[in-house]
Design a protein around this motif. Structure first.
Motif, mmCIF file in Angstrom:
data_model
loop_
_atom_site.group_PDB
_atom_site.id
_atom_site.type_symbol
_atom_site.label_atom_id
_atom_site.label_comp_id
_atom_site.label_asym_id
_atom_site.label_seq_id
_atom_site.Cartn_x
_atom_site.Cartn_y
_atom_site.Cartn_z
ATOM 1 N N PHE A 244 0.858 -1.191 0.000
ATOM 2 C CA PHE A 244 0.000 0.000 0.000
ATOM 3 C C PHE A 244 0.887 1.230 0.000
ATOM 4 N N ASP A 245 0.554 2.180 -0.867
ATOM 5 C CA ASP A 245 1.360 3.390 -1.008
ATOM 6 C C ASP A 245 0.606 4.602 -0.470
ATOM 7 N N THR A 246 0.904 4.929 0.808
ATOM 8 C CA THR A 246 0.304 6.155 1.368
ATOM 9 C C THR A 246 1.049 7.389 0.870
ATOM 10 N N ILE A 251 2.980 12.598 2.180
ATOM 11 C CA ILE A 251 1.726 11.820 2.107
ATOM 12 C C ILE A 251 0.834 12.256 0.938
ATOM 13 N N LYS A 252 0.160 11.281 0.390
ATOM 14 C CA LYS A 252 -0.759 11.550 -0.718
ATOM 15 C C LYS A 252 -2.037 12.198 -0.185
ATOM 16 N N THR A 253 -2.740 12.926 -1.036
ATOM 17 C CA THR A 253 -4.071 13.403 -0.669
ATOM 18 C C THR A 253 -5.049 12.252 -0.902
ATOM 19 N N ASP A 294 5.128 -2.158 2.533
ATOM 20 C CA ASP A 294 4.228 -1.007 2.593
ATOM 21 C C ASP A 294 5.048 0.268 2.421
ATOM 22 N N ASN A 295 4.401 1.338 1.987
ATOM 23 C CA ASN A 295 4.999 2.672 2.097
ATOM 24 C C ASN A 295 4.068 3.436 3.034
ATOM 25 N N ALA A 296 4.412 3.456 4.313
ATOM 26 C CA ALA A 296 3.491 3.964 5.330
ATOM 27 C C ALA A 296 4.107 5.115 6.121
ATOM 28 N N THR A 321 9.182 11.013 -0.295
ATOM 29 C CA THR A 321 9.031 9.596 0.086
ATOM 30 C C THR A 321 7.963 8.903 -0.754
ATOM 31 N N ASP A 322 7.226 9.694 -1.561
ATOM 32 C CA ASP A 322 6.216 9.089 -2.439
ATOM 33 C C ASP A 322 6.839 8.551 -3.733
ATOM 34 N N ALA A 323 8.094 8.902 -3.997
ATOM 35 C CA ALA A 323 8.790 8.296 -5.141
ATOM 36 C C ALA A 323 9.544 7.079 -4.603
ATOM 37 N N GLU A 324 8.758 6.120 -4.051
ATOM 38 C CA GLU A 324 9.336 4.977 -3.342
ATOM 39 C C GLU A 324 9.567 3.769 -4.243
ATOM 40 N N GLY A 325 8.816 3.709 -5.349
ATOM 41 C CA GLY A 325 8.942 2.530 -6.220
ATOM 42 C C GLY A 325 10.347 2.394 -6.756
HETATM 43 MN MN MN Z 1 4.411 6.622 -4.278
#
Ligand code: MN
Ligand code: BES
Ligand code: ZN
Length: 475
Positions: A244-246, A251-253, A294-296, A321-325
């Protein structure tokens, strides 16, 4: 759905017939008699001309009913698959019968099987009301047995990937996903290793650990291997497995987070593909690496500005941190390199930018050379999946220069995001032939149409199987 091969003259009691016509009601091969038996006034009334997408359900004197499919101007692999996908959902009996495999085009049988098995897919694990589709058996009149079994395998592994991705993240932790993958691999004779947190730490997969740090659920790294005796070449696969990618601290909206249980679609596709290759018995060695986490957002989460050290290659300043892939793929690419495959392909729901560029049905392919990209494109057209090549434009590399580390994980500009991500990955792919598939758009079907069923699509598995098949055939 069980697929059988029967001869003509089969007992039709209780079954629904499926026949096809092109525009202007011209019957397809094998459907002539059925279509001739239909009173044309019924077709007039229903305004049924045989246009692509049209489906008409009619009574029949010996069978339970007749489903008439429109395939449009031309009977092709794509038009037949789409028509059968639409048609199978109109069948209201347990058994359906069709002679559409007899249409004289390449891949007709595969198109029929894919339309039925993929278009008839339903994910009902959490439904307590309503009813599943009644169709359980599809009889194919005079179809080729080998073609049918090959197509069935491609569909079964696609639907396996769909099941994994559709499962809510609550019930699909990295460890659960690893277990599900291992169980399916076992049944196909694919060998496996699962690295737990301790092993991942010992192996110094610092980028995977950095992403996992924000979650209470431990990461896993799955390695699957298929090594038949007769193999002359070796395909390496890497799949992004974010359960799951938060977005992490970046953090994502809410609207962008809604669908992020899909973010393990790359891992699902590569696992499904290696299982498919093994079940097909293709003479090619395949190794698949799936970093799962997870990306939490937790007290220990990686912060913007932190620097991670992947198993090999440049140190990474994480500014978003949202460019986690790309972080977990850096480690995945490092692990696959140890196996020295002839070609590496990574698959990932990597960037919203790929979806902006190509929409929901087309994936981006980047290749270390145009030859590699072309191999993927050719495989995809045999598999009935859609890709478009984007450039691995090395000029953009300088946008990834970090002030304190070797590279940073985002660029300042929001333009060209899919390319920037691919250029980042190229740093970890080494010198061997490599392709990167960004499936952020097509990993999820947004509507039910043809072989697509709203939800996880299982995209990529069948293309990867075709890449493996082509490699196994070239000496
Ligand atoms: Mn992401
Ligand atoms: N998993 C997302 C990408 C994604 C977006 C997949 C939409 C499917 C549908 C990825 O981890 C992500 O968040 N990417 C960021 C990168 C950005 C921060 C550079 C994005 O695309 O916004
Ligand atoms: Zn993601």
């Amino acid at each position: 759905m069980e697929i059988n091969i029967t001869e003509g003259g089969t007992d039709l009691a209780g079954a629904t017939l499926i026949a096809g016509v092109m525009s202007d009601r011209e019957p397809l091969a094998g459907s002539e008699e059925l279509v001739a038996g239909v009173d044309s006034r019924l077709l007039d009334l229903a305004k049924f001309e045989g246009n692509a997408g049209q489906v008409l359900v009619l009574p029949h004197d010996t069978a339970a009913g007749l489903v008439l499919l429109g395939v449009g101007d031309e009977a092709t692999f794509d038009s037949i698959r789409t028509a059968v996908g639409n048609g199978i959902r109109a069948v209201k009996t347990a058994r359906a019968v069709t002679s559409l495999c007899q249409v004289p085009i390449d891949g007709a049988t595969r198109a029929v099987v894919e339309g039925a098995m993929l278009g008839g897919y339903e994910y009902r694990d959490y439904k307590t009301t309503g009813e599943a589709s009644p169709v359980q058996i599809l009889d194919l009149i005079d179809a080729d047995g080998a073609e049918v079994s090959e197509a069935v395998i491609g569909c079964e592994v696609t639907n396996l990937a769909r099941d994994w991705v559709n499962t809510p993240a609550l019930d699909m932790s990295p460890e659960t996903l690893a277990g599900r993958i291992v169980r399916a691999a076992d049944e196909a004779g694919v060998t496996h290793q699962v690295w737990d947190l301790k092993r991942i730490t010992d192996e110094k997969l610092g980028a995977l650990l950095g992403v996992a740090a924000g979650s209470d659920r431990s990461p896993s790294l799955v390695i699957l291997e298929y090594r038949p005796d007769r193999a002359t070449s070796h395909l390496g696969l890497v799949g992004k497995g974010i359960t799951f990618d938060t977005g992490g601290l970046s953090i994502k909206t809410a609207p962008f987070m809604e669908e992020m249980k899909d973010d393990m679609s790359g891992a699902a596709a590569v696992a499904a593909a290696i299982i498919g290759v093994a079940r097909l018995g293709l003479p090619i060695r395949v190794t698949a690496v799936m970093p799962l986490t997870d990306n939490a957002v937790g007290g220990n989460a990686t912060r913007p500005g932190d620097v991670l050290r992947p198993i090999s290659g440049p140190t990474i300043e994480v500014l978003n941190t949202d460019a986690e892939g790309r972080l977990i793929l850096a480690d995945g690419l490092g692990v696959i390199a140890r196996y020295e495959p002839d070609l590496v392909i990574d698959v990932a729901t990597l960037t919203g930018a790929a979806r902006v560029a190509l929409g929901d049905r087309i994936a981006a392919v980047f290749g270390s050379s145009s030859d590699v990209a072309n191999r993927v494109l050719a495989a995809a057209s045999r598999a009935g999946e859609f890709f478009w090549e984007l450039p691995l434009f090395k000029e953009y590399r300088k946008q990834l220069d970090s002030d304190i580390a070797d590279i940073k994980n985002i660029t300042a500009s929001r333009y060209g995001g899919a390319i920037a991500a691919a250029v980042f990955l190229a740093e970890y792919a080494g010198e061997r032939p490599w392709a990167h598939l960004d499936i952020a758009g097509p990993a999820r079907a947004r509507e039910t149409a043809g072989e697509q069923v709203k939800g996880a699509s299982g995209f990529g598995a069948r293309t990867l199987i075709e890449v493996a098949r082509a490699m196994s055939e070239s000496v």
